[in-house]
Enzyme design. Structure first.
Site, PDB file in Angstrom:
ATOM      1  CG  ASP A 124       3.607 -19.733  15.722  1.00  0.00           C
ATOM      2  OD1 ASP A 124       3.399 -18.913  15.361  1.00  0.00           O
ATOM      3  OD2 ASP A 124       4.843 -19.577  17.111  1.00  0.00           O
ATOM      4  CG  HIS A 145       9.893 -21.374   8.111  1.00  0.00           C
ATOM      5  ND1 HIS A 145       8.651 -21.460   8.989  1.00  0.00           N
ATOM      6  CD2 HIS A 145      11.046 -22.150   8.882  1.00  0.00           C
ATOM      7  CE1 HIS A 145       9.405 -21.688  10.055  1.00  0.00           C
ATOM      8  NE2 HIS A 145      10.709 -21.939  10.155  1.00  0.00           N
ATOM      9  CD  GLU A 181      11.157 -20.463  18.781  1.00  0.00           C
ATOM     10  OE1 GLU A 181      11.534 -19.977  17.479  1.00  0.00           O
ATOM     11  OE2 GLU A 181       9.405 -20.084  18.734  1.00  0.00           O
ATOM     12  NE  ARG A 233      -2.910  -0.362   3.233  1.00  0.00           N
ATOM     13  CZ  ARG A 233      -2.779  -1.123   4.581  1.00  0.00           C
ATOM     14  NH1 ARG A 233      -4.512  -1.375   4.553  1.00  0.00           N
ATOM     15  NH2 ARG A 233      -2.381  -1.817   5.310  1.00  0.00           N
ATOM     16  CE  LYS A 254      13.480 -24.955  10.898  1.00  0.00           C
ATOM     17  NZ  LYS A 254      14.205 -23.713  11.283  1.00  0.00           N
ATOM     18  CG  HIS A 281       6.463 -25.423  12.226  1.00  0.00           C
ATOM     19  ND1 HIS A 281       6.467 -24.531  10.801  1.00  0.00           N
ATOM     20  CD2 HIS A 281       6.089 -23.133  12.808  1.00  0.00           C
ATOM     21  CE1 HIS A 281       6.330 -23.338  10.414  1.00  0.00           C
ATOM     22  NE2 HIS A 281       6.580 -22.506  11.619  1.00  0.00           N
ATOM     23  CE  LYS A 327       6.934 -18.142  20.313  1.00  0.00           C
ATOM     24  NZ  LYS A 327       7.840 -18.437  18.771  1.00  0.00           N
ATOM     25  CE  LYS A 355       2.910 -21.119  11.478  1.00  0.00           C
ATOM     26  NZ  LYS A 355       3.925 -19.974  11.916  1.00  0.00           N
TER      27      LYS A 355
HETATM   28  C1  BG6 Z   1       7.427 -19.290  12.635  1.00  0.00           C
HETATM   29  C2  BG6 Z   1       6.481 -19.108  14.404  1.00  0.00           C
HETATM   30  O1  BG6 Z   1       6.612 -20.330  11.721  1.00  0.00           O
HETATM   31  O2  BG6 Z   1       8.378 -19.897  13.426  1.00  0.00           O
HETATM   32  C3  BG6 Z   1       7.620 -18.631  15.280  1.00  0.00           C
HETATM   33  O3  BG6 Z   1       5.660 -18.324  13.840  1.00  0.00           O
HETATM   34  C4  BG6 Z   1       8.896 -19.592  15.411  1.00  0.00           C
HETATM   35  O4  BG6 Z   1       6.730 -18.603  16.284  1.00  0.00           O
HETATM   36  C5  BG6 Z   1       9.356 -19.398  14.473  1.00  0.00           C
HETATM   37  O5  BG6 Z   1       9.561 -18.627  16.407  1.00  0.00           O
HETATM   38  C6  BG6 Z   1      10.623 -20.750  14.150  1.00  0.00           C
HETATM   39  O6  BG6 Z   1      10.880 -20.871  13.490  1.00  0.00           O
HETATM   40  P1  BG6 Z   1      12.735 -21.146  13.343  1.00  0.00           P
HETATM   41  O7  BG6 Z   1      13.054 -21.912  11.978  1.00  0.00           O
HETATM   42  O8  BG6 Z   1      13.797 -20.069  14.053  1.00  0.00           O
HETATM   43  O9  BG6 Z   1      12.902 -22.563  14.155  1.00  0.00           O
END
Ligand code: BG6
Length: 476
Positions: free
Chosen positions: A228, A171, A209, A46, A175, A233, A324, A141
Site C-alpha cells: 500500500d 499521488h 499516520e 453502473r 504533493k 509512495h 497506521k 494504484k
Molecule cells: C494511500 C494509501 O495511497 O495513501 C492509504 O492507500 C494512505 O493507506 C494514503 O492512508 C496516505 O496519503 P496521504 O496523502 O494522506 O499522506
C-alpha cells in the site's frame, strides 16, 4: 497556466476516490480559474442516474470534501458535469459516452476502479472509437500486486495505448513538498556537493499516520503496508532523494534517473525488515478486527533498511518506515550528515551532526540543524539549533492554501505532462524489488509484531537502527 477545453471522463464516478479527491480537486481548479469554458466532466458508473442526479451527487460530495468551501460560481461548475450509466464489462452505455465527447480536443479517461477492470476498459474504449491519439488514460494504484500482475496490466494497456498516453498516478508525486525535493536538490548549489555517501551518514524516510484501516479492511488485508505504501509512495520519495540530477526537468529524463535508483537497490535481508500490527485500544478495534480476520498476518506497519549499490550511495543506508495508528501524522525525510572528521574543541564539546529535514506534511518546510556556540562565558560549548523554514511563512499567505496533489496531477494529465507519473518500467522495477521482501515473510519469516496505538511502532523497529548505532527521529 490556462488549458484548452477538454473532456474528462471519470469511470467509477460515484466511487469513494471520485467523491473525496477527484471531483473536489476539479472544483478547486475551477475556482482558481483553471477550468476553461466548455470543459466537460462526465461521471460514468453502473448506477442508474441522469445528469441532474449526478450534479446533486457531486454537490453533496463538495459539501463534504471540498476544503475550503470553494467559490461563488458553484452552479457553473456543476453545469459542466454530466453522467453516463456504463457497464465496464458489458456493452451498455459505451455509445452514449462516445456521443457525448467532442472531437478534436484532449479527452482523458480516469480509471477510478480496481486494476481488474483496466484491461477491459481499455479494450472497450478502442472498440467504441475512443482510443485515438488525443486520448489519455489515468490509472490509480494499486498497479498490480506483484511483478507478474503489473506486467500483465502493462501488456494489456499497451495493446491499445502508447506509453505516452498512460498516466499512472502516485499521488505523492503531486504533493507540493515532494516536488520541492527536486527544487531543493537541483535549485541550490549548497546541498548537491554533499549529497553522497562521503558526507551523508544515512537517510530516514518516515510516513506516519494516525488513522487505522477502518472501512478499507478488505483491500488492506490483501495489501498491507508494503504494497500500500512502500512499493509506491516511499519508493518514489527514495528515488527523488537518491537520483542523479536529470539533464532537464522533462518526463523521461526524470523517470530514467528514478528507474536507475530502483534498479540499484540491493535485495533486502529478512533481518532488515520489521513488520507490525496495531492492537485494539480503549474500545477502539485493532487491526485484526478492522480487517475481519482474527489470524491476520498482514502488516499495518513496516520498517526496513534499504541499500543502494551505486557510486553515490554505497555505504549510506536508507531507513524507511510507515504505519497506521502511530503517534502523529507526520511525513518527513531526514538527511543525517556525518560527524566532522575531527573536533578542534575537544571531547567535552561533544559530537554534533547536521541534519536536513524535509517536512512533507503537516507544516511543510525544511529544517537544517546547525551547530553553534552555546552563549556565555563558559568556554567553547556547542549546541545544535534549527535553521527552520516553514514554506507558508516564507512565501506568504498565498502559499498556505496548498493545492491538493490531485489538483496538480489532473491538470498535468490535461496538459500532457507525464513528469509526475510513473512509467511502466518504473512500476515493474519497484515490484521486482518488493516481491522477494514479501516472499521472505510469506515463507514463514514470522507474523507481524503487535504495537500500541499512539506509539512509534514495535520496539524491534527501534532496534533496527540501534544495532547500527543510529536512532530514528521522534514521531511527533
Ligand atoms: C494511500 C494509501 O495511497 O495513501 C492509504 O492507500 C494512505 O493507506 C494514503 O492512508 C496516505 O496519503 P496521504 O496523502 O494522506 O499522506
Amino acid at each position: 497556466i490556462p488549458v484548452d477545453p477538454f473532456d474528462l471522463v471519470v469511470i467509477g464516478g460515484t466511487g469513494d476516490l471520485a467523491r473525496r479527491k477527484i471531483l473536489p480537486a476539479l472544483y478547486r481548479r475551477f475556482c482558481a480559474g483553471q477550468m476553461p469554458e466548455g470543459a466537460q466532466v462526465i461521471g460514468a458508473a453502473r448506477t442508474e442516474m441522469d445528469d441532474a442526479g449526478y450534479r446533486d451527487f457531486v454537490g453533496a460530495a463538495l459539501d463534504e470534501y471540498a476544503q475550503p468551501a470553494g467559490c461563488a460560481e458553484r452552479a457553473r461548475f456543476l453545469d459542466m458535469l454530466g453522467y453516463v450509466t456504463l457497464d465496464a464489462l458489458g456493452d451498455q452505455g459505451w455509445s452514449d459516452l462516445a456521443a457525448r465527447l467532442d472531437e478534436g480536443r484532449v479527452r482523458a479517461f480516469y480509471f477510478s476502479v480496481g486494476p481488474a477492470l483496466f484491461g477491459p476498459l481499455a479494450e472497450r474504449l478502442q472498440r467504441h472509437g475512443m482510443a485515438g491519439a488525443d486520448t489519455r488514460i489515468v490509472v490509480e494504484k494499486p498497479f498490480g500486486r506483484d511483478l507478474a500482475s503489473a506486467r500483465a496490466l502493462n501488456t494489456d494497456l499497451a495493446r491499445y495505448f502508447t506509453e505516452g498516453q498512460i498516466y499512472r498516478i502516485d499521488h505523492y508525486l503531486g504533493k507540493e513538498t515532494v516536488q520541492n525535493l527536486m527544487a531543493i536538490r537541483f535549485g541550490n548549489m549548497l546541498f548537491e556537493p554533499l549529497w553522497n555517501s562521503q558526507y551523508v551518514d544515512h537517510i530516514q524516510i518516515t510516513v506516519a499516520e494516525t488513522i487505522g484501516v477502518d472501512g478499507r479492511g478488505e483491500y488492506y488485508e490483501r495489501a498491507g503496508a508494503m504494497r500500500d505504501m512502500v512499493q509506491n509512495h516511499l519508493m518514489q520519495l527514495l528515488c527523488l532523494i537518491a537520483m542523479e540530477p536529470p539533464a532537464k526537468f522533462d518526463p523521461d529524463a526524470v523517470r530514467d534517473e528514478k528507474l536507475k535508483v530502483i534498479r540499484a537497490l540491493d535485495p533486502v535481508k529478512p533481518d532488515d525488515v520489521v513488520r507490525g500490527q496495531y492492537l485494539a485500544d480503549g474500545g477502539r478495534p485493532g487491526f485484526r478486527e478492522h480487517v475481519g480476520n482474527a489470524e491476520s498476518t498482514t502488516e499495518s506497519f513496516i520498517a526496513l533498511k534499504a541499500r543502494i549499490s551505486n557510486w553515490r550511495w554505497a555505504g549510506t543506508p536508507f531507513y524507511l518506515r510507515t504505519g497506521k495508528r502511530l503517534r502523529a501524522r507526520t511525513s518527513e525525510i531526514a538527511v543525517v550528515f556525518k560527524d566532522t572528521p575531527h573536533s578542534i574543541f575537544g571531547p567535552e564539546a561533544g559530537q554534533h551532526r547536521n541534519i536536513l529535514t524535509i517536512r512533507l506534511q503537516p507544516n511543510e518546510g525544511i529544517d537544517l540543524g546547525v551547530t553553534i556556540k552555546e552563549p556565555g562565558p563558559g568556554g567553547m560549548r556547542l549546541v545544535d539549533v534549527p535553521l527552520d523554514m516553514t514554506f507558508a511563512q516564507a512565501l506568504g499567505p498565498e502559499a498556505e492554501d496548498v493545492p491538493d496533489a490531485y489538483e496538480r496531477l489532473i491538470m498535468d494529465v490535461i496538459r500532457g505532462n507525464q513528469t509526475l507519473f510513473m512509467r511502466g518500467d518504473e512500476v515493474e522495477a519497484a515490484w521486482a524489488w518488493t516481491d522477494p521482501i514479501i516472499a521472505g515473510w510469506t515463507e514463514g519469516a514470522g507474523a507481524p509484531l503487535p504495537y500500541d496505538t499512539g506509539s512509534a511502532g514495535p520496539d524491534e523497529a527501534l532496534a533496527l537502527m540501534h544495532r547500527d548505532g543510529r536512532a530514528w527521529r521522534e514521531i511527533r
